[in-house]
Design a protein around this motif. Structure first.
Motif, PDB file in Angstrom:
ATOM      1  N   LEU A  98      35.938 -28.973  -3.266  1.00 57.49           N
ATOM      2  CA  LEU A  98      36.455 -29.550  -4.510  1.00 57.49           C
ATOM      3  C   LEU A  98      36.368 -28.545  -5.645  1.00 57.49           C
ATOM      4  N   MET A  99      35.231 -27.880  -5.771  1.00 59.52           N
ATOM      5  CA  MET A  99      35.015 -26.932  -6.855  1.00 59.52           C
ATOM      6  C   MET A  99      35.981 -25.751  -6.754  1.00 59.52           C
ATOM      7  N   LEU A 100      36.087 -25.187  -5.571  1.00 56.91           N
ATOM      8  CA  LEU A 100      36.974 -24.040  -5.392  1.00 56.91           C
ATOM      9  C   LEU A 100      38.441 -24.443  -5.524  1.00 56.91           C
ATOM     10  N   GLY A 101      38.796 -25.582  -4.928  1.00 58.80           N
ATOM     11  CA  GLY A 101      40.183 -26.028  -4.992  1.00 58.80           C
ATOM     12  C   GLY A 101      40.650 -26.248  -6.411  1.00 58.80           C
ATOM     13  N   LEU A 102      39.810 -26.863  -7.240  1.00 63.24           N
ATOM     14  CA  LEU A 102      40.179 -27.088  -8.638  1.00 63.24           C
ATOM     15  C   LEU A 102      40.359 -25.771  -9.381  1.00 63.24           C
ATOM     16  N   ALA A 103      39.384 -24.880  -9.218  1.00 66.40           N
ATOM     17  CA  ALA A 103      39.396 -23.635  -9.993  1.00 66.40           C
ATOM     18  C   ALA A 103      40.575 -22.744  -9.613  1.00 66.40           C
ATOM     19  N   VAL A 104      40.702 -22.411  -8.325  1.00 61.53           N
ATOM     20  CA  VAL A 104      41.780 -21.499  -7.932  1.00 61.53           C
ATOM     21  C   VAL A 104      43.136 -22.199  -8.002  1.00 61.53           C
ATOM     22  N   GLY A 105      43.165 -23.504  -7.768  1.00 61.15           N
ATOM     23  CA  GLY A 105      44.438 -24.216  -7.849  1.00 61.15           C
ATOM     24  C   GLY A 105      45.044 -24.142  -9.229  1.00 61.15           C
ATOM     25  N   ILE A 106      44.232 -24.326 -10.256  1.00 60.24           N
ATOM     26  CA  ILE A 106      44.733 -24.230 -11.629  1.00 60.24           C
ATOM     27  C   ILE A 106      45.160 -22.798 -11.926  1.00 60.24           C
ATOM     28  N   ASP A 107      44.320 -21.839 -11.539  1.00 59.98           N
ATOM     29  CA  ASP A 107      44.625 -20.444 -11.847  1.00 59.98           C
ATOM     30  C   ASP A 107      45.897 -19.967 -11.157  1.00 59.98           C
TER      31      ASP A 107
END
Length: 835
Positions: free
Chosen positions: A324-333
């Motif tokens: 969840l943490m990685l998906g949110l961060a890299v997904g937005i970027d």
């Protein structure tokens, strides 16, 4: 790849609703799979092959003790001693827990106290009876010896008596008495040993000295990884419903930990801050919301899909949260890079649909490469050979992969739907604004920047020199959680060591005789007590063939303390009986120590793999030997600074009240590995977006030093925005309800902060300025061997030129010192000052 992505982008924009509907269907299928096939998430970890695992297997084989245990702390709300009615109510509630399916047995604290009291009284009675009998038999023996001496004297014998008969009779009686005395002596020795053994166990209590608190122990039929949350919930419900008036129940972390707090206020605030950064960058709502929407879809698919597999594999509760943490961060970027490139092109006058395709083929191509670096770094966690860590890396990599797929398909579709509204009203149709190329930085400033930056990171890294690794216990939970209250009450009323009792075993060369059992147990218990930092030792079992013994050992300090860690190693070095087999140690604290040490041993190898990978990838991308060394050195500095800051907060307790650290302790054992892998991928992302723009400027004829300033000026806006979003998202997880996620969120937030703002924008740029032309040096033989990786689609960009006066003039092959093969295209995040 660039051409394929161009076609995907144009096709997605043309059939936008089909793409959006398709992703919504995939999201629904993932959610349905989770609801249908999702299993239990575990709160514990295990690594096959550790000493704790070996000893636990022996305990299961020899004594049948293979199930997990969990403590329940029951106490009066007003601190008064438990009265008879409350004690009976607690006993009744625990008895109902023992009847639940999956529960092996339950230790009633009051029955245990009564049993120990009776045993002590029985031993004392037996010793008194033994002493009385010994005194009586000793007197009889003395009388028989005197009578035998008289009967053996012929002069003292009566005329009508048979001296031989008297002597034989008295001798037989004396022999019998002496035999009985010998038996009483053996019994006295055994009773004395039993009393000594009980004295060693006196420090183990189930009811506090003031009578206000009691500890019940629930033993499960299965191991910790297999116990379902349904059973844990049933136990807590039974005790909550059955607790007498005035009695509160607190549960240890082995029982109460769940994934209910997977998304809390901190995570939501982080997401809101990320959206705010996007709005400040774009200054209009639709393009600001688009990356957030894309990332949420990707996260939903990735996390739901991962949790659907939890019924097939043993998955810890932290695994989907990491995804969840990685998906949110890299997904937005990743979505941000494509949206920002598209906005730049549309503002320059390019057709919307063609711009979407070009942005997907250039910025999207860079996104694919950037995602691939993160994927490789996460999948490399499998080289550790540690199952749960490899699974965490695999799930995280899966979520990143989905984020990349969403970015290059759903993002173009959404851009197609909003059309020219990707720009503010005032920007539509306005002429592009030309921005002068900044002058190269001063050399003195570059030197000062390097000195100041390295000094800052070195100071931040100092705490990492004393970093200790461990797994979380009740002390690390939130102060308002039942786990923390259970831990604190146990430490206050029974001693900190009661939170992390050890199981110690001894294996013998041959079975013991019955009379040798107690002396052997006492000898081992004495040696353990003499080891120091031990409160109590109690025997818990002897195998049927009498060649295996087990003990419960309560240390002085808690399971995460340095003294307990030293005690475990000391006990494993003891060969009390000179059998050649030292004592074995298992238990919660021992398992955490073994896992942390194994993970600590894996970190250097993993770091070498990641650093080596970094060098190879950057050499291929930038066709340079010097730049990869500078970039990798910067990554190492960022990593050490992140680990140092995390150690200072979570191990040293600095600013503990701010970050919810109630009691400082060891750093989460797998945090350095996770932080290393993720930070490596993100650091390479930022290096790519900055250095590719510098490389393009250099290939188009700018001096090496001017190219550094030009590239940094061109890409810094999007890098700053992307890094700020990462820091916001990771920072939100610093305040997660799951204690294992907090150090990960904090470490990654600090790592991204220093890597983007200090290392990439300051240190590496300054070092490139000082090195000059040599930063792009590559031997000709190596240049011929390396594949041509057009990361950002330069060829595609030449085929679809941007109708702007600011676009690059001419072909790189026509410029001095450049060629079409070595020229890197514009940064995916190229932006103008109006962003």
């Amino acid at each position: 790849m660039a051409t394929l992505l161009y076609r995907i982008g144009v096709g997605a924009a043309r059939r936008a609703w089909l793409v959006v509907t398709g992703w919504l269907v995939v999201l629904g299928l993932a959610a349905g799979a989770f609801l249908t096939f999702g299993g239990t998430l575990a709160s514990s970890f295990s690594i096959p092959g550790t000493e704790t695992e070996r000893v636990s297997s022996l305990l299961a084989e020899e004594l049948g003790t293979s199930g997990a245990t969990a403590n329940v702390v029951l106490h009066t709300r007003d601190g008064a001693p438990l009265d008879d009615a409350q004690r009976q109510g607690i006993s009744d509630a625990l008895a109902r827990v023992a009847e639940l399916d999956g529960v092996d047995r339950v230790v009633d604290p009051f029955a245990t106290v009564e049993e120990m009291t009776l045993q002590a009284e029985d031993l004392a009675t037996q010793l008194a009876d033994n002493e009385t009998a010994t005194t009586a038999l000793t007197a009889s023996r003395d009388q028989l010896q005197a009578a035998l001496a008289q009967a053996a004297d012929p002069g003292a014998a009566a005329q009508d008596a048979d001296p031989a008969t008297d002597v034989d009779s008295l001798t037989a009686q004396l022999t019998e008495v002496e035999t009985q005395l010998a038996g009483l002596e053996i019994q006295a020795d055994q009773l004395a040993l039993g009393q000594e053994l009980m004295s060693f166990a006196a420090g183990i209590r189930t009811v506090s000295p003031d009578g206000s608190t009691a500890i019940g122990v629930v033993s499960f039929e299965q191991d910790a990884m297999s116990v379902g949350q349904d059973l844990k919930d049933a136990i807590m419900t039974t005790l909550d419903d059955g607790a007498p008036d005035g009695v509160a129940v607190e549960y240890s972390s082995q029982l109460a930990t769940s994934v209910d707090g997977i998304v809390g206020p901190g995570e939501i605030v982080g997401l809101v801050v990320a959206a705010l950064v996007l709005f400040l960058m774009f200054r209009t709502a639709l393009p600001a919301l688009l990356p957030v929407v894309s990332s949420l879809v990707g996260v939903g698919v990735g996390v739901a899909g991962a949790m659907a597999l939890s019924g097939l594999v043993e998955m810890s509760s932290v695994t989907p949260v990491l995804g969840l943490m990685l998906g949110l961060a890299v997904g937005i970027d990743y979505s941000l890079f494509i949206v920002n490139r598209h906005r730049t092109q549309v503002r320059a006058g390019m057709d919307v649909r063609e711009s979407i395709g070009l942005a997907n083929g250039t910025a999207g191509n860079a996104v694919v490469f950037a995602g691939a670096t993160v994927l490789v770094a996460l999948l490399a966690l499998n080289v550790s050979g540690i199952g749960f860590l490899g699974l965490m890396g695999t799930v995280g990599a899966g979520c990143v992969l989905i984020a990349v797929l969403v970015a290059i398909t759903l993002t173009p579709a959404l851009l197609g739907l909003i059309g020219t509204r990707v720009l503010r009203r005032s920007e539509r149709g306005a002429a592009p604004v030309a921005h002068p190329t900044p002058a190269p930085m001063r050399t003195s400033r570059a030197v000062a920047s390097i000195v100041a930056g390295v000094a800052l990171l070195a100071v931040m890294a100092i705490p990492a020199l004393g970093m200790r690794l461990g797994l979380p216990d009740g002390a690390t939970e939130s102060a308002d959680s039942t786990q923390y209250r259970a831990y604190a009450l146990t430490a206050e009323q029974f001693g900190a060591g009661q939170n992390g009792a050890l199981l110690v075993t001894a294996s013998l060369d041959a079975p013991m005789e019955e009379l040798d059992v107690l002396p052997t147990q006492v000898a081992i218990a004495r040696a353990i007590m003499d080891a120091g930092d031990v409160v109590a030792v109690a025997p818990i079992g002897v195998s049927d063939d009498a060649d295996f013994l087990a003990f419960q050992v309560v240390p002085v300090d808690g399971p995460s303390s340095e003294s307990t860690e030293a005690l475990v190693h000391d006990l494993r070095g003891l060969d009390v009986l000179d059998t050649g087999s030292p004592l074995g140690v298992a238990g919660f604290a021992s398992g955490n120590i073994d896992i942390s040490e194994r993970l600590g041993e894996t970190l250097p190898l993993y770091l070498v793999v990641v650093v080596g990978l970094s060098l190879v990838i950057l050499v291929i991308v930038f066709r340079s030997l010097v730049l990869p060394v500078l970039a990798t050195a910067g990554f190492v500095l960022s990593l050490l600074a992140a680990l140092g800051a995390t150690t200072a907060i979570f191990q040293w307790g600095w600013l503990g009240s701010v970050f919810g650290v109630n009691e400082p302790g060891p750093l989460l054992s797998f945090a350095p590995l996770i932080i290393t892998g993720v930070l490596f991928g993100l650091a390479m992302d930022y290096q790519l977006f900055l250095a590719s723009a510098m490389r393009e400027a250099y290939a188009h004829g700018a001096s090496a030093r001017a190219a550094v300033s030009a590239g940094r000026h061109q890409s810094r806006a999007v890098v700053i925005a992307a890094a700020s979003i990462m820091v916001a998202v990771f920072g939100g997880f610093t305040f997660s309800h799951l204690t294992m996620i907090r150090p990960l969120g904090f470490g990654l937030a600090v790592g991204v902060l220093v890597d983007a703002f200090v290392v990439r924008l300051l240190l590496v740029s300054s070092a490139m300025h000082l090195v000059g032309d040599r930063v792009w040096w590559l031997p000709r033989w190596l240049d011929r061997l390396l594949p041509n990786v057009d990361v950002e689609g330069a060829a595609l960009e030449r085929a679809h030129p941007i109708p702007s006066s600011s676009e690059p003039a001419g072909d790189p092959a026509d410029l001095p010192g450049g060629d079409a093969r070595s020229a890197a295209p514009a940064a995916a995040g190229a932006s103008t000052a109006s962003d």
